[in-house]
Scaffold this active site. Structure first.
Site, PDB file in Angstrom:
ATOM      1  CG  ASP A  86     -37.758  37.632 -12.245  1.00 52.12           C
ATOM      2  OD1 ASP A  86     -36.661  37.755 -11.672  1.00 52.12           O
ATOM      3  OD2 ASP A  86     -37.866  37.184 -13.381  1.00 52.12           O
ATOM      4  CG  ASN A 155     -40.669  30.036 -22.065  1.00 53.47           C
ATOM      5  OD1 ASN A 155     -39.870  30.950 -21.831  1.00 53.47           O
ATOM      6  ND2 ASN A 155     -41.603  29.670 -21.199  1.00 53.47           N
ATOM      7  CG  HIS A 157     -39.184  33.354 -19.523  1.00 54.38           C
ATOM      8  ND1 HIS A 157     -39.432  32.224 -18.778  1.00 54.38           N
ATOM      9  CD2 HIS A 157     -37.896  33.690 -19.224  1.00 54.38           C
ATOM     10  CE1 HIS A 157     -38.350  31.926 -18.078  1.00 54.38           C
ATOM     11  NE2 HIS A 157     -37.413  32.798 -18.335  1.00 54.38           N
ATOM     12  CD  GLU A 162     -42.975  31.368 -18.089  1.00 51.23           C
ATOM     13  OE1 GLU A 162     -42.241  31.531 -19.073  1.00 51.23           O
ATOM     14  OE2 GLU A 162     -42.760  30.510 -17.220  1.00 51.23           O
TER      15      GLU A 162
END
Ligand code: F6R
Length: 262
Positions: A86, A155, A157, A162
Protein backbone atom coordinates in the site's frame (compact mmCIF):
# COMPACT_ATOMS: atom_id res chain seq x y z
CA UNK A 1 23.02 -19.19 5.73
CA UNK A 2 22.98 -19.06 9.53
CA UNK A 3 20.15 -21.07 10.93
CA UNK A 4 19.03 -19.58 14.20
CA UNK A 5 15.75 -21.49 14.23
CA UNK A 6 13.34 -19.61 16.42
CA UNK A 7 11.13 -22.09 18.16
CA UNK A 8 7.57 -21.13 18.99
CA UNK A 9 6.72 -21.64 22.64
CA UNK A 10 3.24 -22.79 21.67
CA UNK A 11 1.13 -23.58 18.61
CA UNK A 12 -2.64 -23.42 18.52
CA UNK A 13 -4.53 -26.05 16.61
CA UNK A 14 -8.06 -25.91 17.91
CA UNK A 15 -10.86 -23.38 18.31
CA UNK A 16 -9.56 -21.38 15.38
CA UNK A 17 -10.96 -20.15 12.12
CA UNK A 18 -9.06 -23.05 10.57
CA UNK A 19 -7.04 -23.72 8.43
CA UNK A 20 -4.62 -21.24 9.99
CA UNK A 21 -1.41 -22.22 11.74
CA UNK A 22 -0.77 -20.05 14.75
CA UNK A 23 2.64 -19.96 16.38
CA UNK A 24 3.31 -18.03 19.54
CA UNK A 25 6.85 -16.95 20.36
CA UNK A 26 8.42 -15.75 23.60
CA UNK A 27 9.21 -12.30 22.21
CA UNK A 28 9.25 -10.10 19.12
CA UNK A 29 12.88 -10.95 18.29
CA UNK A 30 12.01 -14.63 18.01
CA UNK A 31 9.06 -13.76 15.76
CA UNK A 32 11.34 -11.70 13.52
CA UNK A 33 13.90 -14.51 13.48
CA UNK A 34 11.31 -17.06 12.41
CA UNK A 35 9.89 -14.80 9.69
CA UNK A 36 13.29 -13.86 8.30
CA UNK A 37 14.39 -17.50 8.31
CA UNK A 38 11.29 -18.35 6.30
CA UNK A 39 12.18 -15.59 3.81
CA UNK A 40 15.77 -16.83 3.54
CA UNK A 41 14.68 -20.41 2.91
CA UNK A 42 12.20 -19.22 0.28
CA UNK A 43 14.92 -17.27 -1.55
CA UNK A 44 17.40 -20.08 -1.29
CA UNK A 45 14.89 -22.48 -2.83
CA UNK A 46 13.76 -19.96 -5.47
CA UNK A 47 16.13 -16.99 -5.95
CA UNK A 48 13.62 -15.28 -8.26
CA UNK A 49 10.85 -15.38 -5.64
CA UNK A 50 8.11 -12.78 -5.59
CA UNK A 51 7.67 -11.27 -2.12
CA UNK A 52 4.74 -9.19 -0.92
CA UNK A 53 6.01 -6.67 1.62
CA UNK A 54 4.44 -4.58 4.36
CA UNK A 55 5.50 -1.40 6.14
CA UNK A 56 4.87 -0.19 9.70
CA UNK A 57 6.49 -1.02 13.02
CA UNK A 58 6.04 -4.79 12.87
CA UNK A 59 8.40 -5.61 9.97
CA UNK A 60 11.30 -3.39 11.11
CA UNK A 61 13.24 -6.20 12.90
CA UNK A 62 12.58 -8.51 9.94
CA UNK A 63 14.09 -6.00 7.53
CA UNK A 64 17.00 -5.51 9.98
CA UNK A 65 17.63 -9.27 9.86
CA UNK A 66 17.52 -9.18 6.04
CA UNK A 67 20.04 -6.30 5.96
CA UNK A 68 22.30 -8.16 8.36
CA UNK A 69 22.12 -11.39 6.34
CA UNK A 70 22.99 -9.47 3.18
CA UNK A 71 26.00 -7.82 4.87
CA UNK A 72 27.21 -11.19 6.17
CA UNK A 73 26.83 -12.41 2.58
CA UNK A 74 24.38 -15.02 3.82
CA UNK A 75 21.59 -13.82 1.55
CA UNK A 76 21.22 -12.12 -1.82
CA UNK A 77 18.02 -10.52 -3.04
CA UNK A 78 19.22 -9.59 -6.52
CA UNK A 79 16.72 -11.83 -8.31
CA UNK A 80 13.79 -11.19 -5.98
CA UNK A 81 10.74 -9.23 -7.15
CA UNK A 82 8.80 -7.26 -4.54
CA UNK A 83 5.33 -5.76 -4.35
CA UNK A 84 4.43 -3.52 -1.44
CA UNK A 85 0.93 -3.64 -0.08
CA UNK A 86 0.00 0.00 0.00
CA UNK A 87 0.84 3.70 -0.19
CA UNK A 88 -0.68 6.95 1.02
CA UNK A 89 -2.68 8.75 -1.67
CA UNK A 90 -1.11 12.01 -2.75
CA UNK A 91 2.42 11.21 -1.57
CA UNK A 92 5.16 10.79 -4.15
CA UNK A 93 7.65 7.95 -3.67
CA UNK A 94 10.22 10.60 -2.69
CA UNK A 95 8.16 11.99 0.17
CA UNK A 96 9.80 11.02 3.50
CA UNK A 97 6.46 9.83 4.89
CA UNK A 98 5.71 7.62 1.91
CA UNK A 99 5.90 3.87 2.31
CA UNK A 100 8.32 3.91 -0.62
CA UNK A 101 10.75 6.03 1.43
CA UNK A 102 10.26 3.71 4.41
CA UNK A 103 11.17 0.72 2.23
CA UNK A 104 14.30 2.44 0.96
CA UNK A 105 15.36 3.35 4.51
CA UNK A 106 14.58 -0.03 6.06
CA UNK A 107 15.61 -2.40 3.30
CA UNK A 108 16.18 -1.51 -0.34
CA UNK A 109 19.00 1.05 0.05
CA UNK A 110 21.07 -1.35 2.16
CA UNK A 111 20.70 -4.58 0.21
CA UNK A 112 21.00 -5.79 -3.39
CA UNK A 113 17.33 -5.64 -4.37
CA UNK A 114 17.32 -4.44 -7.98
CA UNK A 115 15.30 -1.29 -8.75
CA UNK A 116 13.64 -2.84 -11.79
CA UNK A 117 12.18 -5.63 -9.68
CA UNK A 118 10.88 -3.38 -6.88
CA UNK A 119 7.18 -2.56 -7.29
CA UNK A 120 5.67 0.26 -5.27
CA UNK A 121 2.28 1.89 -5.68
CA UNK A 122 2.54 5.51 -6.77
CA UNK A 123 0.45 7.53 -4.36
CA UNK A 124 0.74 10.60 -6.57
CA UNK A 125 -0.25 8.85 -9.81
CA UNK A 126 -2.48 11.10 -11.92
CA UNK A 127 -5.06 8.34 -12.16
CA UNK A 128 -5.06 6.09 -9.11
CA UNK A 129 -7.63 3.78 -10.71
CA UNK A 130 -5.27 3.10 -13.61
CA UNK A 131 -2.35 2.77 -11.20
CA UNK A 132 -4.30 0.12 -9.29
CA UNK A 133 -5.13 -1.84 -12.46
CA UNK A 134 -1.52 -1.68 -13.67
CA UNK A 135 -0.34 -3.01 -10.28
CA UNK A 136 -2.72 -5.99 -10.46
CA UNK A 137 -1.41 -6.71 -13.97
CA UNK A 138 2.20 -6.44 -12.82
CA UNK A 139 1.58 -8.97 -10.02
CA UNK A 140 0.05 -11.37 -12.54
CA UNK A 141 2.90 -10.81 -15.02
CA UNK A 142 5.42 -11.63 -12.26
CA UNK A 143 3.66 -14.97 -11.77
CA UNK A 144 1.84 -14.01 -8.56
CA UNK A 145 3.20 -13.50 -5.06
CA UNK A 146 5.03 -16.48 -3.54
CA UNK A 147 5.23 -15.21 0.03
CA UNK A 148 3.17 -12.32 1.39
CA UNK A 149 4.06 -10.59 4.68
CA UNK A 150 1.22 -8.90 6.54
CA UNK A 151 0.82 -6.92 9.72
CA UNK A 152 -2.57 -6.45 11.34
CA UNK A 153 -4.19 -3.13 12.20
CA UNK A 154 -5.76 -2.45 15.60
CA UNK A 155 -9.11 -2.69 13.81
CA UNK A 156 -8.18 -5.94 12.06
CA UNK A 157 -7.19 -4.33 8.76
CA UNK A 158 -4.74 -6.04 6.42
CA UNK A 159 -2.96 -3.80 3.94
CA UNK A 160 -5.23 -0.77 4.10
CA UNK A 161 -8.34 -2.92 3.74
CA UNK A 162 -10.35 -1.36 6.51
CA UNK A 163 -13.40 -3.02 8.13
CA UNK A 164 -16.12 -3.37 5.51
CA UNK A 165 -13.67 -4.24 2.71
CA UNK A 166 -15.05 -7.17 0.77
CA UNK A 167 -13.36 -10.50 0.09
CA UNK A 168 -13.39 -9.80 -3.65
CA UNK A 169 -11.76 -6.37 -3.31
CA UNK A 170 -8.83 -5.57 -5.61
CA UNK A 171 -6.13 -2.90 -5.59
CA UNK A 172 -7.96 0.40 -5.22
CA UNK A 173 -8.17 3.77 -3.48
CA UNK A 174 -9.61 3.62 0.04
CA UNK A 175 -10.53 6.05 2.79
CA UNK A 176 -8.63 5.40 6.02
CA UNK A 177 -10.57 4.95 9.25
CA UNK A 178 -10.16 7.27 12.24
CA UNK A 179 -8.51 4.37 14.10
CA UNK A 180 -5.87 4.00 11.39
CA UNK A 181 -5.27 7.75 11.08
CA UNK A 182 -4.64 7.93 14.82
CA UNK A 183 -2.48 4.78 14.93
CA UNK A 184 -0.29 5.94 12.05
CA UNK A 185 0.23 9.56 13.11
CA UNK A 186 3.32 8.89 15.29
CA UNK A 187 5.20 7.46 12.30
CA UNK A 188 4.85 10.67 10.26
CA UNK A 189 8.14 12.49 9.99
CA UNK A 190 7.29 15.50 7.84
CA UNK A 191 3.49 15.62 7.90
CA UNK A 192 1.35 16.77 10.81
CA UNK A 193 -1.66 14.77 9.59
CA UNK A 194 -1.94 11.33 8.05
CA UNK A 195 -3.30 11.47 4.46
CA UNK A 196 -6.97 10.43 4.66
CA UNK A 197 -6.82 8.15 1.62
CA UNK A 198 -4.52 5.41 0.45
CA UNK A 199 -4.10 2.97 -2.38
CA UNK A 200 -3.94 -0.65 -1.29
CA UNK A 201 -3.87 -4.16 -2.65
CA UNK A 202 -7.30 -5.65 -2.08
CA UNK A 203 -8.26 -8.64 0.01
CA UNK A 204 -8.67 -10.79 -3.12
CA UNK A 205 -5.24 -9.63 -4.35
CA UNK A 206 -3.71 -10.64 -0.99
CA UNK A 207 -5.52 -13.98 -0.89
CA UNK A 208 -4.01 -14.90 -4.26
CA UNK A 209 -0.54 -15.10 -2.69
CA UNK A 210 0.67 -18.70 -2.52
CA UNK A 211 1.66 -18.35 1.12
CA UNK A 212 0.88 -15.69 3.73
CA UNK A 213 2.72 -14.87 6.97
CA UNK A 214 0.82 -12.52 9.27
CA UNK A 215 2.69 -11.06 12.20
CA UNK A 216 1.36 -9.45 15.36
CA UNK A 217 3.46 -8.00 18.15
CA UNK A 218 2.36 -6.51 21.46
CA UNK A 219 -0.74 -6.47 23.63
CA UNK A 220 -2.33 -3.67 21.59
CA UNK A 221 -2.81 -6.26 18.82
CA UNK A 222 -4.34 -8.89 21.12
CA UNK A 223 -7.97 -7.93 20.51
CA UNK A 224 -7.55 -7.86 16.72
CA UNK A 225 -5.89 -11.30 16.85
CA UNK A 226 -8.72 -12.68 18.97
CA UNK A 227 -11.34 -11.36 16.55
CA UNK A 228 -9.44 -12.59 13.49
CA UNK A 229 -8.72 -16.06 14.85
CA UNK A 230 -11.60 -16.89 17.13
CA UNK A 231 -14.38 -14.52 16.19
CA UNK A 232 -16.85 -14.52 13.32
CA UNK A 233 -15.34 -14.66 9.87
CA UNK A 234 -16.74 -11.41 8.54
CA UNK A 235 -16.00 -8.05 6.97
CA UNK A 236 -15.90 -6.20 10.30
CA UNK A 237 -12.48 -7.82 10.84
CA UNK A 238 -10.74 -8.09 7.45
CA UNK A 239 -7.98 -10.35 8.85
CA UNK A 240 -10.64 -12.97 9.69
CA UNK A 241 -11.02 -13.50 5.93
CA UNK A 242 -7.52 -14.99 5.84
CA UNK A 243 -9.10 -18.17 7.21
CA UNK A 244 -10.31 -18.89 3.67
CA UNK A 245 -6.68 -19.24 2.49
CA UNK A 246 -5.04 -22.68 2.58
CA UNK A 247 -1.52 -21.57 3.54
CA UNK A 248 -1.56 -18.86 6.20
CA UNK A 249 0.73 -18.80 9.21
CA UNK A 250 0.20 -16.43 12.11
CA UNK A 251 3.31 -15.52 14.10
CA UNK A 252 2.57 -13.79 17.39
CA UNK A 253 4.48 -12.84 20.48
CA UNK A 254 3.04 -13.77 23.87
CA UNK A 255 1.47 -10.34 24.35
CA UNK A 256 -0.45 -10.40 21.06
CA UNK A 257 -1.77 -13.86 21.92
CA UNK A 258 -2.99 -13.02 25.42
CA UNK A 259 -6.72 -13.38 24.64
CA UNK A 260 -6.44 -16.55 22.55
CA UNK A 261 -7.60 -19.82 24.05
CA UNK A 262 -4.71 -21.83 25.27
C1 F6R B 1 1.44 -1.59 6.15
C2 F6R B 1 0.10 -2.15 6.21
C3 F6R B 1 -0.69 -2.18 7.48
C4 F6R B 1 0.14 -2.53 8.72
C5 F6R B 1 -0.72 -2.51 9.97
C6 F6R B 1 0.10 -2.78 11.22
O1 F6R B 1 1.98 -1.69 4.84
O2 F6R B 1 -0.39 -2.57 5.22
O3 F6R B 1 -1.75 -3.10 7.35
O4 F6R B 1 0.71 -3.80 8.54
O5 F6R B 1 -1.35 -1.28 10.08
O6 F6R B 1 1.00 -1.70 11.37
P1 F6R B 1 2.13 -1.74 12.50
O7 F6R B 1 3.06 -2.82 12.11
O8 F6R B 1 2.78 -0.39 12.41
O9 F6R B 1 1.46 -2.00 13.80
Amino acid sequence: MRNTAMKPVRSLESKLNLPANVHIFANSQDVAGAVSNRIFSQIKRKPASVLGLATGETPRPIYAAMRAAYHRQDASFSHVTTFNLDEYAGLSNDHPDSFAAYMRRELFAHTDFQAERINLLKGDAENLHMEAGAYENAIKAAGGIDLQLLGIGLNGHIGFNEPGSTADSRTRTVRLSEATLTANLPSMTALSAVPSQAITMGIASILEAKEILIIAIGSRKARACLRALQGQQDLSCPASLLATHANVTWLLDEDASEFLDR
